[in-house]
Design an enzyme around this catalytic site. Structure first.
Site, mmCIF file in Angstrom:
data_model
loop_
_atom_site.group_PDB
_atom_site.id
_atom_site.type_symbol
_atom_site.label_atom_id
_atom_site.label_comp_id
_atom_site.label_asym_id
_atom_site.label_seq_id
_atom_site.Cartn_x
_atom_site.Cartn_y
_atom_site.Cartn_z
ATOM 1 N N LYS A 259 18.427 145.700 136.146
ATOM 2 C CA LYS A 259 17.416 144.916 135.427
ATOM 3 C C LYS A 259 16.581 145.849 134.544
ATOM 4 C CE LYS A 259 16.649 141.518 139.119
ATOM 5 N NZ LYS A 259 16.890 140.245 138.426
ATOM 6 N N ARG A 333 23.591 134.362 144.945
ATOM 7 C CA ARG A 333 24.595 133.340 145.247
ATOM 8 C C ARG A 333 25.697 133.890 146.160
ATOM 9 N NH1 ARG A 333 25.509 132.610 138.923
ATOM 10 N NH2 ARG A 333 23.295 133.135 139.111
#
Length: 486
Positions: A259, A333
């Site tokens: 990130k 996920r």
């Protein structure tokens, strides 16, 4: 200190419209409060305050706060109960003013809804300052009068539940590691005889063949934990449970798909899903809700290292499906895929998962509501009706096959962990991915990325991690327990 509510005056003739507690106090001080308020100019607007000193020896400082319209109720456009929201906001503002005056105790006018008043007081005063030498003075809110004790106490428990989630999310990632998270929740549940907490180590996760979860965890030096909570609140312990599943990434660097450094510190709260569902179970236990709940939280860090997932790697989930990891920052996920497969072991009445899953959810709804993707209209109705009461709103999002195709059209594996059109409908493709690991007919996925933190949008929460939507999950569980009784 004392916080009293006053309604906005439609006639605007300057005469204050007090709550019953306000009226009683005004009589006690021979009408001085009403007289002083009328001298202060036009009637108090919603959430605005006036402070008066020396009116009564028991209450050296009295804060009068505007409640808005007297008959405010459910606002169909806003999807919430405006009266309750007005009370939460007004009480929070009043209590903070008492705190600024460094008064250690405050009595709060129930304002016609003691639960909402208690929530406003307890949520409004909360601030994470564990690690600061200089702390704000602690203020203890109490109910003014004795009429609505039970509702007040219920509001305190609801708010403390959300504050627990806020505490866990706000704490630095070196303080709340996977094991420390699990131990903190275990300690909160220790006093309940009808709760069992299992802190599952990496060896157990391996025997469960949770390859997707382990692939994320292996990039970090912190070992993963699978937290499993059983709350047996129903008279029949064999009743089908409600299963809550929460994403527990205690720090998310993005992994190899790193990130940007700006704002990365906020990724200490990437376990917001685990924090809210575990806090909801702590609250359900405190409220003695008559239903069974199981909580599942896969906990780990997502870090870049020589052992970390690489873009293009293929991993195998618990149900045997292979997953191509095209972006290592779509890691939540992967944890949830295995936890959702495991959730099917419990013959659940419903499976509800919560996760700070996608930046796309924040883009879609901002901080107004959590996005709900569900295959069950029954489940949606319960969640939606709960959120109207709590003011912590949810909004239904689509689970179309249109999105499923974008994750199953994958070159190397059964599914890809990002949609093939990259950014388009990112929250929807994430939900479509999770659906590939669900066979239960009542399942809902709450993407809570947009409601993770608060700047100034929710006036009764200070700036920082929000702990949303803990109260909505609790209210939903409470409604479900009533459902089974009827």
């Amino acid at each position: 200190g004392l916080v009293l509510g006053v309604y906005s005056n439609e006639k605007d003739d300057g005469a204050a419209q007090f709550t019953s507690a306000g009226d009683a106090f005004d009589k006690l001080v021979s009408g001085k409060l009403r007289a002083l308020l009328s001298l202060c100019g036009p009637s108090l607007k919603k959430g605005k305050t006036r402070i008066f000193h020396g009116l009564h020896q028991d209450f050296p400082s009295v804060v009068v706060v505007g409640l808005g319209e007297k008959n405010a109720g459910i606002n169909e456009q806003e999807n919430w109960n405006e009266g309750k929201e007005n009370i939460r906001t007004a009480v929070a503002v009043g209590c903070r003013q008492i705190q600024d005056l460094e008064i250690p105790c405050v009595e709060v006018d129930p304002c016609g809804d003691a639960q909402a008043a208690a929530e406003g007081a307890v949520l409004g005063l909360h601030e994470y300052n564990e690690l600061k030498q200089k702390k704000k003075p602690v203020v203890t809110p109490q109910l003014h009068g004795s009429a609505e004790c039970e509702a007040w106490q219920k509001g305190v428990i609801y708010a403390e539940g959300q504050n627990l989630a806020r505490y866990l999310m706000e704490a630095p990632a070196n303080y709340i590691t996977p094991i420390k998270f699990a131990e903190h929740i275990e300690q909160k549940l220790r006093s309940f005889s009808n709760v069992k907490v299992h802190i599952r180590p990496e060896s157990w996760i391996t025997t469960q063949e949770m390859g997707a979860f382990l692939s994320v965890a292996k990039g970090s030096a912190e070992p993963p934990i699978f937290l499993e909570i059983h709350y047996l609140g129903s008279a029949n312990t064999d009743d089908s449970p409600l299963v809550f599943v929460g994403k527990g990434v205690t720090f998310d660097s993005g992994g190899i798909s790193l990130k940007p450094s700006s704002g990365m510190d906020a990724m200490r709260a990437d376990m917001g899903g685990a924090a809210t569902v575990c806090s909801a179970i702590v609250t359900a236990a405190a409220l003695k809700l008559p239903l069974n709940i199981i909580g599942l939280a896969p906990l780990c860090e997502n870090m870049p290292s020589g052992k970390a997932n690489k873009p293009g790697d293929v991993v195998r989930a618990k149900n045997g499906k292979t997953i191509q990891v095209d972006n290592t920052d779509a890691e939540g996920r992967l944890l949830l895929a295995d936890a959702l497969c495991y959730a099917h072991n419990f013959n659940a009445r419903a499976i509800v998962n919560a996760a700070t899953l996608t930046g796309a959810m924040d883009v879609a709804l901002g901080s107004a509501a959590a996005g709900v993707f569900t295959n069950s209209s029954w489940l949606w109705t319960h969640l939606y009706e709960a959120s109207i009461l709590t003011g912590d709103r949810v909004w239904r999002m689509p689970l179309f096959k249109h999105y499923t195709k974008q994750v199953t059209d994958c070159p190397l594996a059964d599914v890809s962990n990002i949609g093939k059109y990259s950014r388009a409908g990112g929250a929807c493709t994430a939900a479509a991915f999770l659906k590939e690991f669900v066979t239960a007919s009542h399942w809902a996925h709450l993407d809570i990325a947009g409601v993770m933190s608060n700047k100034d949008e929710v006036p009764y929460l200070r700036k920082g991690m929000a702990g949303r939507p803990t109260r909505t999950l609790v209210e939903f569980a409470a409604r479900l327990s009533q459902d089974s009784h009827n």
